[in-house]
Design a protein around this motif. Structure first.
Motif, PDB file in Angstrom:
ATOM      1  N   ALA A 115      -2.832  -6.453  -3.362  1.00  0.00           N
ATOM      2  CA  ALA A 115      -2.033  -5.407  -3.918  1.00  0.00           C
ATOM      3  C   ALA A 115      -1.861  -5.941  -5.465  1.00  0.00           C
ATOM      4  O   ALA A 115      -2.056  -5.329  -6.305  1.00  0.00           O
ATOM      5  CB  ALA A 115      -0.910  -4.913  -3.277  1.00  0.00           C
ATOM      6  N   LYS A 134       0.852  -1.233   0.003  1.00  0.00           N
ATOM      7  CA  LYS A 134      -0.067   0.117   0.086  1.00  0.00           C
ATOM      8  C   LYS A 134       0.904   1.261  -0.172  1.00  0.00           C
ATOM      9  O   LYS A 134       2.028   1.214   0.091  1.00  0.00           O
ATOM     10  CB  LYS A 134      -0.977   0.165   1.210  1.00  0.00           C
ATOM     11  N   THR A 145      -1.117   9.008   3.756  1.00  0.00           N
ATOM     12  CA  THR A 145      -1.022   7.615   3.679  1.00  0.00           C
ATOM     13  C   THR A 145      -1.353   7.465   5.331  1.00  0.00           C
ATOM     14  O   THR A 145      -1.769   8.441   5.933  1.00  0.00           O
ATOM     15  CB  THR A 145       0.477   6.704   3.764  1.00  0.00           C
TER      16      THR A 145
END
Length: 285
Positions: free
Chosen positions: A44, A13, A229
């Motif tokens: 992912a 991520k 993030t």
């Protein structure tokens, strides 16, 4: 001709994911997305596949030497070596503004000591001319420190890995004993554990470059910017794709003569030794 190979740690991520995406679009070779959690890593990969992007996946827990060793064995058997390494895996426990010993140790084990394991186990597989990027932070500049004795050690032209380890160990011992002086750090010592781990990472970059100079390997540290993030807890300004551009520049576009440096998010090379500089991280409460 041997196909080139790139590896990105902590890539399921955020910034790592964005770096993998950018490499798959521009790097002429195989790209490995690595993650300590297989389920998240494969998720992912599936997400990138949906974009028409096809990296490879391998489990890699940078804090577990056996995991690093298993990955090294895989790379050696499958490819013989590799050409690009982005040390991106990192943690920050946002609620630990003034960390417990356990939280400080977790941060330093992940953000700094894992790089020592990676150097020991993975660096022998780096091919001549390889490029390594250590993802640092605004916490990783020497201007985050106020302790003159530590600064004198870390600014030495003869700095060694042992010196850095001693700095880290002394800090952890202070945390354990409850003797940390917050005046030793910028911004009242907020997230001192993260400052120590990232300063150690940046310092290690300079030491490693000297070790691998003869093999024409470029090793640089980078502050990619304040990113939106989970780690930034909503305080980031840059999209991960924007932040990844600076890392990709160092891997794909920068002169190989740029080595042993600390690059800021605007691609300027900042002076690591400017201890009075305005580079230190400011905690946003």
């Amino acid at each position: 001709m041997t196909e080139k190979v790139a590896v990105v740690t902590g890539a399921n991520k955020g910034l790592g994911f964005a770096i993998v995406k950018g490499l798959c679009r521009r790097f002429n070779g195989i790209v490995y997305l690595t993650s300590r959690d297989e389920t998240r890593g494969l998720h992912a990969i599936k997400k990138l596949n949906g974009m028409g992007i096809k990296p490879n996946f391998h489990v890699l827990d940078v804090t577990d030497k056996q995991s690093v060793t298993d990955f090294a064995r895989f790379l050696k058997e499958r490819h013989g070596g590799f050409d690009v390494l982005v040390n991106n895996a990192a943690i920050l426990e946002w609620d630990q503004v003034y960390p417990s010993f356990e939280a400080a140790k977790r941060n330093i084990d992940t953000n700094y000591r894992s790089l020592l394991t990676i150097e020991e186990v993975l660096y022998p597989l780096l091919r001549d001319g390889a490029r390594v990027v250590n993802v640092s932070s605004a916490c990783g500049h020497l201007s985050n420190l106020r302790n003159r004795r530590w600064l004198n050690i870390l600014t030495s032209k003869d700095l060694t890995t042992e010196d850095i380890n001693n700095f880290v160990d002394e800090y952890l011992e202070n945390v354990k004993n409850g003797t940390v002086d917050n005046n030793d750090f910028a911004d009242g010592g907020k997230h001192s554990e993260h400052r120590v781990s990232k300063i150690a990472l940046t310092a290690l970059t300079m030491v490693q470059q000297k070790k691998y100079e003869k093999r024409n390997i470029s090793i640089n540290a980078v502050y990619p910017g304040h990113i939106k993030t989970d780690m930034a807890q909503g305080g980031g300004q840059l999209d991960p794709d924007e932040a990844a551009d600076t890392v990709l520049y160092l891997i794909l576009d920068a002169s190989p003569k740029i080595r042993g440096t600390f690059m800021w998010d605007n691609r300027k090379l900042v002076d690591w030794y400017d201890v009075e500089g305005d580079y230190y991280y400011r905690h946003q409460c």
